[in-house]
Design a protein around this motif. Structure first.
Motif, PDB file in Angstrom:
ATOM      1  N   ALA A  14       0.816  -1.219   0.000  1.00  0.00           N
ATOM      2  CA  ALA A  14       0.000   0.000   0.000  1.00  0.00           C
ATOM      3  C   ALA A  14       0.845   1.264   0.000  1.00  0.00           C
ATOM      4  N   VAL A  23       4.163   3.657   9.634  1.00  0.00           N
ATOM      5  CA  VAL A  23       2.792   3.262   9.991  1.00  0.00           C
ATOM      6  C   VAL A  23       2.835   2.127  11.020  1.00  0.00           C
ATOM      7  N   MET A  27       1.540   1.932  14.915  1.00  0.00           N
ATOM      8  CA  MET A  27       0.622   0.908  15.424  1.00  0.00           C
ATOM      9  C   MET A  27       1.202   0.207  16.642  1.00  0.00           C
ATOM     10  N   ALA A  40      -5.872  -2.874  12.888  1.00  0.00           N
ATOM     11  CA  ALA A  40      -5.370  -1.594  12.358  1.00  0.00           C
ATOM     12  C   ALA A  40      -4.665  -1.823  11.019  1.00  0.00           C
ATOM     13  N   SER A  43      -7.257  -2.570   8.452  1.00  0.00           N
ATOM     14  CA  SER A  43      -8.016  -1.366   8.095  1.00  0.00           C
ATOM     15  C   SER A  43      -7.253  -0.520   7.066  1.00  0.00           C
ATOM     16  N   VAL A  44      -5.949  -0.369   7.286  1.00  0.00           N
ATOM     17  CA  VAL A  44      -5.148   0.438   6.347  1.00  0.00           C
ATOM     18  C   VAL A  44      -5.090  -0.253   4.977  1.00  0.00           C
ATOM     19  N   MET A  47      -8.558   0.028   3.229  1.00  0.00           N
ATOM     20  CA  MET A  47      -8.858   1.349   2.689  1.00  0.00           C
ATOM     21  C   MET A  47      -8.016   1.647   1.450  1.00  0.00           C
ATOM     22  N   GLN A  48      -6.746   1.277   1.511  1.00  0.00           N
ATOM     23  CA  GLN A  48      -5.894   1.550   0.364  1.00  0.00           C
ATOM     24  C   GLN A  48      -6.269   0.667  -0.830  1.00  0.00           C
ATOM     25  N   GLY A 123     -12.699   4.851  -1.826  1.00  0.00           N
ATOM     26  CA  GLY A 123     -11.262   5.015  -2.017  1.00  0.00           C
ATOM     27  C   GLY A 123     -10.848   6.473  -2.060  1.00  0.00           C
TER      28      GLY A 123
ATOM     29  N   VAL B  28       0.319   8.748  15.411  1.00  0.00           N
ATOM     30  CA  VAL B  28      -0.355   8.503  16.690  1.00  0.00           C
ATOM     31  C   VAL B  28      -0.922   9.794  17.275  1.00  0.00           C
ATOM     32  N   PRO B  44      -7.571   3.878  11.668  1.00  0.00           N
ATOM     33  CA  PRO B  44      -6.235   4.063  11.090  1.00  0.00           C
ATOM     34  C   PRO B  44      -6.255   4.035   9.566  1.00  0.00           C
ATOM     35  N   GLY B  45      -7.166   3.212   9.011  1.00  0.00           N
ATOM     36  CA  GLY B  45      -7.265   3.132   7.548  1.00  0.00           C
ATOM     37  C   GLY B  45      -7.594   4.476   6.936  1.00  0.00           C
ATOM     38  N   ALA B  46      -8.598   5.127   7.516  1.00  0.00           N
ATOM     39  CA  ALA B  46      -9.025   6.430   6.998  1.00  0.00           C
ATOM     40  C   ALA B  46      -7.902   7.452   7.165  1.00  0.00           C
ATOM     41  N   TYR B  48      -4.464   7.074   7.532  1.00  0.00           N
ATOM     42  CA  TYR B  48      -3.255   6.931   6.708  1.00  0.00           C
ATOM     43  C   TYR B  48      -3.548   7.110   5.227  1.00  0.00           C
ATOM     44  N   THR B  49      -4.747   6.712   4.814  1.00  0.00           N
ATOM     45  CA  THR B  49      -5.133   6.936   3.411  1.00  0.00           C
ATOM     46  C   THR B  49      -5.232   8.438   3.136  1.00  0.00           C
ATOM     47  N   ARG B  53      -2.960  10.787   0.708  1.00  0.00           N
ATOM     48  CA  ARG B  53      -3.586  11.603  -0.333  1.00  0.00           C
ATOM     49  C   ARG B  53      -3.170  13.065  -0.214  1.00  0.00           C
ATOM     50  N   ARG B  71       8.315   1.573  19.508  1.00  0.00           N
ATOM     51  CA  ARG B  71       7.933   1.544  18.094  1.00  0.00           C
ATOM     52  C   ARG B  71       8.708   0.464  17.348  1.00  0.00           C
TER      53      ARG B  71
END
Lengths: 252, 111
Positions: A14, A23, A27, A40, A43-44, A47-48, A123, B28, B44-46, B48-49, B53, B71
């Protein structure tokens, strides 16, 4: 391989390696449980993935499930209440005047089209975008319309009229649309139209040519779908960058 | 009239969160800030996307920061707004302000 490394490799599909690493770092810093961590990551990726065209493929699958559902309900004895699965994919055996026999397939076509638009919107704008809500609403509406038997033609026409009058202005006037999106939409809509035309032909040609023709046409459909997906990938040219990044990534 | 770039709702939220965090805006902290200020879950999907963008639209710039043990030794990716990003968010807020002019809805109590 630890979960961080595995997730990073997955996220490289992605993002670039550097971005994926950040990323995963985020997380690891925030997630307390394995479950949260992987949801998580999922989800990333999810979405991608809509942006690569995977969402479009999933919409195809939903369409296929729709036909399957028609078929199942028909088998379960719901004949008086729903149209047959063959009508739903455009059979010509029913009413043959003023093109009304194409209404079922038109409904399904719109249903599929709206699902695709919704996928694109997810998207592009995310889940909360109003285009997604209207797209899904419209898809369900047309889906329901496709279930209404042709005998109840007034109800069917009314459903379609409502859908068209509400949805079309929303779809085409409500949002700015880039040239790339239009091209993307064309890439996925054209094969559907061709597919429906083929399905219409199958119904009339089956008795003449038998199953061989059906298989050949099925192969044509698969080819079209492949071309459609490839075109989608080209449209979303960033995918090629990501593939290159992933392939050129240093080995572990 | 010059063409204004319209931002989506979530794009605006992300840009404003980055502005609020100044030099400490990374994945974070941005997510925490959004959840704190908007009182809504931020997937997190929303996030990082959207960050991806916004970076492609050149509204934000990223730089790599320090890495910490929690981390897994991975570097943080800090974001800051570019001139274009700032201008886009200011334009969006101006539009809101114009629409709010003469309305007292922020003072009203609901529910």
């Amino acid at each position: 391989m630890d979960k961080g490394r595995l997730a990073e490799n997955l996220l490289c599909f992605a993002f670039t390696r550097e971005k994926a690493s950040a990323v995963v770092g985020d997380m690891l810093e925030r997630s307390t449980s394995l479950w949260h961590f992987w949801t998580a990551v999922g989800s990333v990726l999810f979405m991608q993935s809509w942006r690569w065209g995977v969402g479009w493929m999933m919409a195809w699958e939903v369409q296929m499930l729709w036909f399957g559902l028609h078929n199942k309900l028909w088998e379960l004895g719901m004949q008086p209440f729903i149209c047959s699965p063959y009508d739903a994919i455009g059979s010509t055996k029913l009413i043959h005047f003023i093109g009304i026999h194409h209404l079922d397939s038109a409904c399904n076509l719109m249903c599929g089209f709206l699902l695709m638009v919704s996928c694109l919107a997810i998207g592009r704008y995310g889940w909360r975008c109003s285009l997604v809500k209207w797209g899904v609403f419209g898809a369900v509406f047309f889906g329901v319309a496709s279930f209404v038997p042709l005998a109840l033609i007034v109800g069917k026409m009314a459903t379609i009229a409502v859908c068209l009058s509400v949805l079309l202005p929303l779809l085409f006037l409500g949002r700015r649309t880039s040239r790339r999106q239009i091209l993307g939409l064309t890439c996925c809509v054209l094969p559907i139209i061709v597919f429906y035309l083929i399905m219409l032909q199958i119904q009339s040609m089956q008795s003449i040519f038998g199953y061989t023709t059906q298989y050949l046409l099925g192969a044509c459909f698969l080819l079209l779908m492949t071309v459609s997906i490839l075109m989608t990938l080209v449209v979303e040219s960033q995918v090629m960058d990501r593939v290159r990044t992933t392939l050129c990534a240093e080995p572990e | 009239m010059p063409e204004l770039i319209n931002l989506g709702e979530f794009e605006q939220i992300v840009l404003l969160a980055i502005l609020r965090l100044e030099n400490d805006a990374y994945g974070v902290s941005i997510r925490n800030e959004i959840e704190l200020c908007t009182e809504r879950k931020c997937s997190p999907g929303a996030l990082y996307t959207t960050l991806d963008r916004l970076e492609k639209k050149a509204f934000i710039l990223a730089r790599l920061g320090e890495s910490t043990p929690e981390r897994g030794g991975r570097a943080k990716r800090f974001y800051k707004l570019t001139k274009e990003g700032r201008s886009a968010v200011v334009n969006s807020q101006r539009q809101f302000r114009k629409l709010l002019q003469g309305l007292d809805i922020l003072e009203e109590k609901y529910g």
